[in-house]
Design an enzyme around this catalytic site. Structure first.
Site, short mmCIF file in Angstrom:
data_model
loop_
_atom_site.label_atom_id
_atom_site.label_comp_id
_atom_site.label_asym_id
_atom_site.label_seq_id
_atom_site.Cartn_x
_atom_site.Cartn_y
_atom_site.Cartn_z
N HIS A 32 10.08 -4.83 -5.35
CA HIS A 32 9.22 -5.97 -4.99
C HIS A 32 9.76 -7.27 -5.58
CE1 HIS A 32 6.26 -2.52 -5.01
NE2 HIS A 32 6.04 -3.02 -3.82
N ARG A 52 13.43 -3.76 3.58
CA ARG A 52 14.07 -2.97 4.65
C ARG A 52 13.84 -1.48 4.44
NH1 ARG A 52 17.72 -7.15 6.58
NH2 ARG A 52 18.38 -5.89 8.32
N LYS A 53 13.33 -1.07 3.27
CA LYS A 53 13.05 0.36 3.08
C LYS A 53 12.01 0.82 4.10
CE LYS A 53 10.61 2.56 -0.23
NZ LYS A 53 9.92 3.63 0.51
N GLN A 61 8.26 -0.56 9.70
CA GLN A 61 7.25 -1.60 9.44
C GLN A 61 7.83 -2.99 9.72
OE1 GLN A 61 4.29 -1.80 6.05
NE2 GLN A 61 5.90 -3.10 5.17
N VAL A 66 16.38 -1.48 -2.76
CA VAL A 66 16.81 -1.36 -4.16
C VAL A 66 16.77 0.12 -4.52
CG1 VAL A 66 16.29 -1.98 -6.55
CG2 VAL A 66 15.96 -3.66 -4.71
N SER A 116 6.78 2.82 -5.16
CA SER A 116 5.65 3.09 -6.06
C SER A 116 5.29 4.57 -6.05
CB SER A 116 4.43 2.26 -5.64
OG SER A 116 4.75 0.90 -5.69
O1 PAF Z 1 4.67 -2.56 2.66
C1 PAF Z 1 3.56 -2.63 2.10
O2 PAF Z 1 3.45 -2.61 0.87
C2 PAF Z 1 2.30 -2.76 2.96
O3 PAF Z 1 2.42 -2.01 4.14
C3 PAF Z 1 1.95 -4.22 3.28
C4 PAF Z 1 3.01 -4.89 4.12
C5 PAF Z 1 1.76 -5.00 1.98
C6 PAF Z 1 0.63 -4.27 4.07
O4 PAF Z 1 -0.41 -3.71 3.35
#
Ligand code: PAF
Length: 291
Positions: free
Chosen positions: A41, A154-155, A159, A182, A192
């Site tokens: 992050h 990109r992991k 999404q 990473v 996480s």
């Molecule tokens: O990738 C995430 O952590 C979640 O899917 C996001 C984009 C914060 C939406 O809740």
């Protein structure tokens, strides 16, 4: 840059701060997260920082993207450590709403955002409704924060593709950037969910990265993609994983076309989702099949 980060949980406070920055002509970068932050992050925050004058990160465990029996309740929540880490990474504002601030009419009445097509495969097929929940919350976050640029990892390859589709189709005036994965020294992608792994499972987990590399090497060595996929799935199963998918796809997640197909630039992505015990891990590797 490191410094203090302001944490807000009310929408009017978020808006006041961002309006002030916008009046000064500042460019706003945004990193949406579900908290329990780690180096993956913080690399997103640093990328946002490089493209914006002020960086906002959201910390919100979004109930609408978890299916029944998934880990919404046990998802790790570490707000104090998150705020400290965001400050060190150069974030300016942490947006930490409660569920009723994000969904003021309640979860049942929430307007939902559905992206068709690309959400029907891979994680969309294995986690029905997941991407509706992701798009529903990301659209809200975009309206709340109104960033100029938003950064996603990109992991979560699918999404990122789904968000790009939504941004384009709903004409959000937002530049979307993807940040590199990473990894730990042994190749395991930072997540996480890695902390759910027992010691024995943690020792096995880097096999996912090895499977991705094996698929890439097989395709680059001239092997057919279906054979490469089934070899990777068999290898992971032999190592104790329950495999949701181990696949090779084009960047838009279609099956690779035959050799010499017109318009094919050879770009591929290998993707794996597999479970060790109760923990579901995903990872991917982008590459060119021509090299
Ligand atoms: O990738 C995430 O952590 C979640 O899917 C996001 C984009 C914060 C939406 O809740």
């Amino acid at each position: 840059m490191t410094g203090a980060v302001e944490a807000v949980s009310r929408l009017d406070a978020l808006r006041a701060r961002i309006d002030g920055w916008k009046r000064e002509g500042m460019r706003i970068g945004f990193v949406p997260t579900m908290g329990n932050l780690h180096e993956g992050h913080y690399s997103l925050v640093r990328l946002a920082r490089a493209h914006a004058d002020r960086v906002v990160a959201s910390v919100f465990v979004n109930p609408t993207q978890f299916g029944p029996g998934e880990d919404y309740e046990r998802y790790p929540r570490t707000p104090d450590a998150d705020v400290a880490g965001l400050a060190a990474a150069g974030c300016d504002l942490a947006w930490m709403p409660a569920v009723d601030a994000m969904y003021p009419l309640g979860l049942e009445c929430a307007v939902r955002v559905h992206v068709p097509g690309i959400t029907g495969v891979l994680d969309g097929a294995h986690r029905p409704g997941h991407f509706d929940g992701v798009c529903t919350v990301v659209a809200r976050l975009f309206n709340q924060v109104r960033p100029d640029v938003a950064v996603f990892g990109r992991k979560d390859y699918q999404q990122l593709a789904v968000i790009r589709h939504m941004v384009r189709d709903l004409a959000f005036p937002i530049e979307v950037l993807g940040a590199d994965i990473v990894r730990e020294d042994d190749g395991l992608a930072r997540s996480s969910r890695n902390q759910y792994l027992s010691e024995e499972e943690r020792a096995k987990a880097p096999a996912i990265h090895r499977a991705l590399l094996a698929m890439r090497n097989a395709v680059q060595g001239g092997q057919g993609w279906r054979e490469a996929e089934s070899a990777a799935a068999s290898q992971l199963q032999a190592e104790g994983f329950e495999v949701d998918y181990a696949v090779l796809r084009t960047p838009l997640l279609a099956e690779p076309p035959g050799a010499g197909a017109p318009g094919d630039d050879g770009q591929r992505v290998a993707l794996v989702a597999a479970r060790l015990g109760r923990t579901r891990l995903i990872d991917n590797l982008e590459f060119s099949s021509n090299s």
